[in-house]
Design an enzyme around this catalytic site. Structure first.
Site, short mmCIF file in Angstrom:
data_model
loop_
_atom_site.label_atom_id
_atom_site.label_comp_id
_atom_site.label_asym_id
_atom_site.label_seq_id
_atom_site.Cartn_x
_atom_site.Cartn_y
_atom_site.Cartn_z
N ASN A 151 -8.50 0.27 -29.81
CA ASN A 151 -9.48 -0.54 -30.54
C ASN A 151 -10.74 -0.83 -29.75
O ASN A 151 -11.83 -0.94 -30.32
CB ASN A 151 -8.83 -1.85 -31.00
CG ASN A 151 -7.80 -1.64 -32.09
OD1 ASN A 151 -7.94 -0.73 -32.90
ND2 ASN A 151 -6.78 -2.48 -32.11
N HIS A 167 -3.49 -4.62 -20.80
CA HIS A 167 -4.60 -4.26 -21.69
C HIS A 167 -5.95 -4.43 -21.01
O HIS A 167 -6.95 -3.86 -21.46
CB HIS A 167 -4.53 -5.13 -22.95
CG HIS A 167 -5.00 -4.44 -24.19
ND1 HIS A 167 -5.03 -3.06 -24.34
CD2 HIS A 167 -5.45 -4.94 -25.38
CE1 HIS A 167 -5.49 -2.75 -25.54
NE2 HIS A 167 -5.76 -3.87 -26.19
N ASN A 215 -11.26 -5.90 -29.32
CA ASN A 215 -11.67 -5.24 -30.57
C ASN A 215 -13.17 -5.24 -30.81
O ASN A 215 -13.66 -4.49 -31.66
CB ASN A 215 -10.98 -5.90 -31.77
CG ASN A 215 -9.49 -5.60 -31.81
OD1 ASN A 215 -8.95 -4.94 -30.91
ND2 ASN A 215 -8.81 -6.08 -32.82
N ASP A 228 -7.06 1.04 -20.65
CA ASP A 228 -5.62 1.32 -20.56
C ASP A 228 -5.23 2.46 -21.50
O ASP A 228 -5.89 2.69 -22.51
CB ASP A 228 -4.83 0.06 -20.90
CG ASP A 228 -5.15 -0.47 -22.29
OD1 ASP A 228 -6.34 -0.74 -22.56
OD2 ASP A 228 -4.23 -0.59 -23.12
#
Length: 281
Positions: A172, A76, A126, A151
């Protein structure tokens, strides 16, 4: 009559279930927006000294590596890995410094007479957009001159895609940037990490680290991702390189630059990385 009643109850149950599920995701997104707004409301001082100089020397650009603070090395946070490789290529890897005003780590550099800000947010994915919006405001960078590196689940490891604006496509971190900058015009470099295999959840997959075999592919991915970013930062330079190179360079940096200049989405898949990724499947 009994069957009709049972079917009616099942339908009502399913309807209520999906309404609650939709409400959950809606509330979660709303909560993220509220957090973005609260964090963005914190005041910060204008850039001073060497930082202010960037405002007076032509157009500025910013490259952002999205990720989770404290979780560098995970799938991520591959955007952060790409940004680290870019800093190393530019010879400025020792110049990262924490900037509390923008909630991130920053390097201000120059690429072919183009002033460039490199940003690694020190926030959770986020709410990465908070750091991006603050840095854009502090250093005078327009949203259309921001390049987000992140990613991409829908692409296998070894593939990179340049995307010009558009929706967040479920990411997000990108959604937070769109919300905080109040536009979706930002350029994105989507770096494939592939979807999980077997019963592994998506959350566990993206938060895990690359295997030793994947690491070999990742090294090539980082090199090519940096090539693509540099081609976007210096399009005029790349046009000259493109005109003097052979027309068969579809996987070369020049080929990618020419496609980017036409502002079309282009997939970049280097032979070594793609072959290695294929060998794993």
């Amino acid at each position: 009559m009994t069957k009709d009643t049972l079917l009616s109850k099942i339908c009502r149950f399913l309807s209520l279930f999906f309404k609650k599920l939709l409400s959950f995701f809606t509330m979660r997104r709303l909560l993220m927006r509220v957090m973005n707004r609260v964090l963005l409301s914190e005041p910060f001082s204008p850039a001073m000294g060497a930082e202010a100089e960037i405002h007076t020397q032509g157009r500025r650009k910013m490259v952002v590596g999205l990720g989770n603070t404290g979780m560098e090395g995970t799938r991520h946070s591959v955007g952060m890995a790409v940004l680290g490789a870019l800093a190393a290529r530019l010879g400025v890897a020792d110049r990262w410094r924490g900037d509390r005003q923008v909630s991130g780590e920053v390097i201000v550099s120059e690429v072919q007479q183009t002033r460039v800000v490199l940003l690694r947010p020190k926030l959770l994915m986020n709410i990465n957009g908070v750091a991006v919006a603050k840095a854009a405001g502090k250093y005078g960078v327009q949203p259309e001159d921001v390049l987000l590196v992140h990613d991409e689940l829908d692409k296998p490891l070894g593939k990179m895609v340049i995307k010009h604006g558009g929706s967040a496509r479920g990411h997000n971190g990108v959604r937070s940037c769109v919300d905080c900058l109040e536009t979706d015009v930002m350029l994105r470099l989507r770096v494939g990490i592939g979807r999980p295999s077997g019963k592994t959840s998506v959350e566990r997959h993206v938060l895990s680290r690359f295997s030793s075999e994947e690491q070999k592919v990742l090294d090539s991915v980082l090199t090519q991702s940096v090539d693509i970013i540099l081609s976007q930062l210096c399009p005029e330079d790349s046009q000259q390189s493109s005109s003097s190179s052979s027309s068969s360079s579809s996987s070369s940096p020049a080929g990618g630059r020419q496609a980017a200049q036409k502002r079309k989405e282009r997939e970049r898949s280097a032979s070594p990385a793609q072959d290695s990724a294929s060998a794993q499947s």
